[in-house]
Design an enzyme around this catalytic site. Structure first.
Site, PDB file in Angstrom:
ATOM      1  N   HIS A  14      29.191   8.430 -56.262  1.00  0.00           N
ATOM      2  CA  HIS A  14      28.236   7.933 -55.261  1.00  0.00           C
ATOM      3  C   HIS A  14      27.723   6.558 -55.669  1.00  0.00           C
ATOM      4  O   HIS A  14      27.213   6.367 -56.777  1.00  0.00           O
ATOM      5  CB  HIS A  14      27.086   8.928 -55.082  1.00  0.00           C
ATOM      6  CG  HIS A  14      27.495  10.171 -54.365  1.00  0.00           C
ATOM      7  ND1 HIS A  14      27.079  11.429 -54.732  1.00  0.00           N
ATOM      8  CD2 HIS A  14      28.308  10.341 -53.284  1.00  0.00           C
ATOM      9  CE1 HIS A  14      27.606  12.330 -53.910  1.00  0.00           C
ATOM     10  NE2 HIS A  14      28.368  11.690 -53.032  1.00  0.00           N
ATOM     11  N   GLU A  17      24.195   5.502 -57.391  1.00  0.00           N
ATOM     12  CA  GLU A  17      23.777   6.212 -58.602  1.00  0.00           C
ATOM     13  C   GLU A  17      24.156   5.397 -59.844  1.00  0.00           C
ATOM     14  O   GLU A  17      24.991   5.788 -60.647  1.00  0.00           O
ATOM     15  CB  GLU A  17      24.373   7.624 -58.591  1.00  0.00           C
ATOM     16  CG  GLU A  17      23.885   8.417 -57.374  1.00  0.00           C
ATOM     17  CD  GLU A  17      24.608   9.740 -57.124  1.00  0.00           C
ATOM     18  OE1 GLU A  17      25.423  10.162 -57.968  1.00  0.00           O
ATOM     19  OE2 GLU A  17      24.336  10.358 -56.062  1.00  0.00           O
ATOM     20  N   ARG A  72      25.824   5.053 -50.345  1.00  0.00           N
ATOM     21  CA  ARG A  72      26.290   6.226 -51.083  1.00  0.00           C
ATOM     22  C   ARG A  72      27.800   6.428 -50.999  1.00  0.00           C
ATOM     23  O   ARG A  72      28.469   6.768 -51.976  1.00  0.00           O
ATOM     24  CB  ARG A  72      25.583   7.457 -50.502  1.00  0.00           C
ATOM     25  CG  ARG A  72      26.150   8.816 -50.891  1.00  0.00           C
ATOM     26  CD  ARG A  72      25.360   9.915 -50.176  1.00  0.00           C
ATOM     27  NE  ARG A  72      25.945  11.246 -50.248  1.00  0.00           N
ATOM     28  CZ  ARG A  72      25.604  12.176 -51.138  1.00  0.00           C
ATOM     29  NH1 ARG A  72      24.689  11.901 -52.057  1.00  0.00           N
ATOM     30  NH2 ARG A  72      26.165  13.368 -51.110  1.00  0.00           N
ATOM     31  N   HIS A 142      26.498  12.256 -61.943  1.00  0.00           N
ATOM     32  CA  HIS A 142      25.737  11.804 -60.772  1.00  0.00           C
ATOM     33  C   HIS A 142      24.287  11.557 -61.184  1.00  0.00           C
ATOM     34  O   HIS A 142      23.911  11.775 -62.326  1.00  0.00           O
ATOM     35  CB  HIS A 142      25.758  12.895 -59.683  1.00  0.00           C
ATOM     36  CG  HIS A 142      27.086  13.086 -59.019  1.00  0.00           C
ATOM     37  ND1 HIS A 142      27.352  12.618 -57.753  1.00  0.00           N
ATOM     38  CD2 HIS A 142      28.222  13.698 -59.448  1.00  0.00           C
ATOM     39  CE1 HIS A 142      28.593  12.938 -57.418  1.00  0.00           C
ATOM     40  NE2 HIS A 142      29.150  13.589 -58.426  1.00  0.00           N
ATOM     41  N   GLU A 216      23.487  15.807 -63.067  1.00  0.00           N
ATOM     42  CA  GLU A 216      22.586  14.952 -62.284  1.00  0.00           C
ATOM     43  C   GLU A 216      21.613  14.370 -63.304  1.00  0.00           C
ATOM     44  O   GLU A 216      20.773  15.092 -63.849  1.00  0.00           O
ATOM     45  CB  GLU A 216      21.828  15.763 -61.221  1.00  0.00           C
ATOM     46  CG  GLU A 216      22.716  16.344 -60.116  1.00  0.00           C
ATOM     47  CD  GLU A 216      23.126  15.316 -59.063  1.00  0.00           C
ATOM     48  OE1 GLU A 216      22.694  14.151 -59.145  1.00  0.00           O
ATOM     49  OE2 GLU A 216      23.904  15.689 -58.155  1.00  0.00           O
TER      50      GLU A 216
END
Length: 255
Positions: A14, A17, A72, A142, A216
């Site tokens: 993405h 990020e 994104r 991510h 994440e």
């Protein structure tokens, strides 16, 4: 390609990020500079290969630097729509477009015209398929939310290796927390954040890559995607501990 067992690591699926590609670069630097002095890194690289894709969504990332910091998706054209891009992490062939993804090309979670319609997704999937016999772990980075996720995201059903994956995720989260006290939550994607079909980790797991994890990274929303530069180094340092924890487990449990 050698026949050593391998780990595949990708960053920057993405575009916005930014801490993600920073981590892949950090990892490569650590591998190159600590091999021979750090016992764990030396043992890991002696026994295993690590395939690192430092920037998955190149065009999207470039666009976040030139035009729209919060972009994104990819930057592919969509026929019949003026809206651009597909969400690469909804474009893998894993329960494709059934839940948590949109068929509207203007959506942030557009699943694409078909599975692997995106050249980036197709190329990564082809590489992993071609090297399936050696790839034992798939790690994808991510941000943000401070989570360590594993399959499944496209269904609430638990994976066949749920208990082992949960135990690894909790051990890795604990290793990460030991440095700066950063708290991560572990669990299967669907139950931990939301149902989302077409993700890379579910796809690699269903292909047979047992150790498939999604990180994440920092933070939990204060800065979100706009993580300040001052947090790059501590984020990468603590994430290294979690990645090395997972790698050590894979190394000891080859299949």
């Amino acid at each position: 390609i050698s026949q050593k067992p391998a780990i595949f690591l990708d960053c920057g699926i993405h575009a916005r990020e930014w801490i993600s590609p920073a981590f892949c670069q950090w990892f490569v630097n650590e591998a190159l500079t600590t091999y021979g002095s750090d016992a764990q890194m030396t043992s890991l690289l002696d026994q295993m290969d690590v395939f690192v894709l430092p920037l998955f969504n190149v065009d999207g990332y470039h666009y976040t630097h030139t035009s729209n910091r919060m972009w994104r998706k990819t930057r592919s054209r969509n026929s019949g729509s003026s809206c651009v891009g597909t969400d690469p992490n909804r474009n893998f062939d894993a329960g494709w477009c059934t839940v948590g993804a949109s068929r509207n090309p203007c959506s942030e979670t557009y699943c694409g015209a078909s599975p692997e319609s995106e050249i980036e997704v197709k190329n990564v999937a082809n590489f992993i398929r071609q090297n399936k016999s050696v790839i034992k772990a798939y790690l994808t980075i991510h941000s943000y939310s401070q989570l360590l996720l594993f399959p499944y995201s496209y269904t609430y059903n638990l994976s066949a290796h749920h208990n082992e994956l949960m135990s690894i995720a909790e051990g890795a989260s604990s290793a990460l927390r030991s440095l700066y006290g950063t708290r991560y939550t572990s669990g299967p994607g669907a139950a931990t954040i939301y149902l989302a079909a077409g993700g890379s980790d579910d796809w690699s797991y269903d292909l047979g890559v047992k150790y498939s994890f999604t990180f994440e990274l920092r933070d939990t929303g204060r800065y979100g995607f706009l993580l300040p530069e001052s947090q790059i180094k501590p984020t990468c340092e603590e994430t290294m501990l979690a990645v090395k924890y997972i790698a050590a487990h894979v190394q000891k449990n080859l299949y």
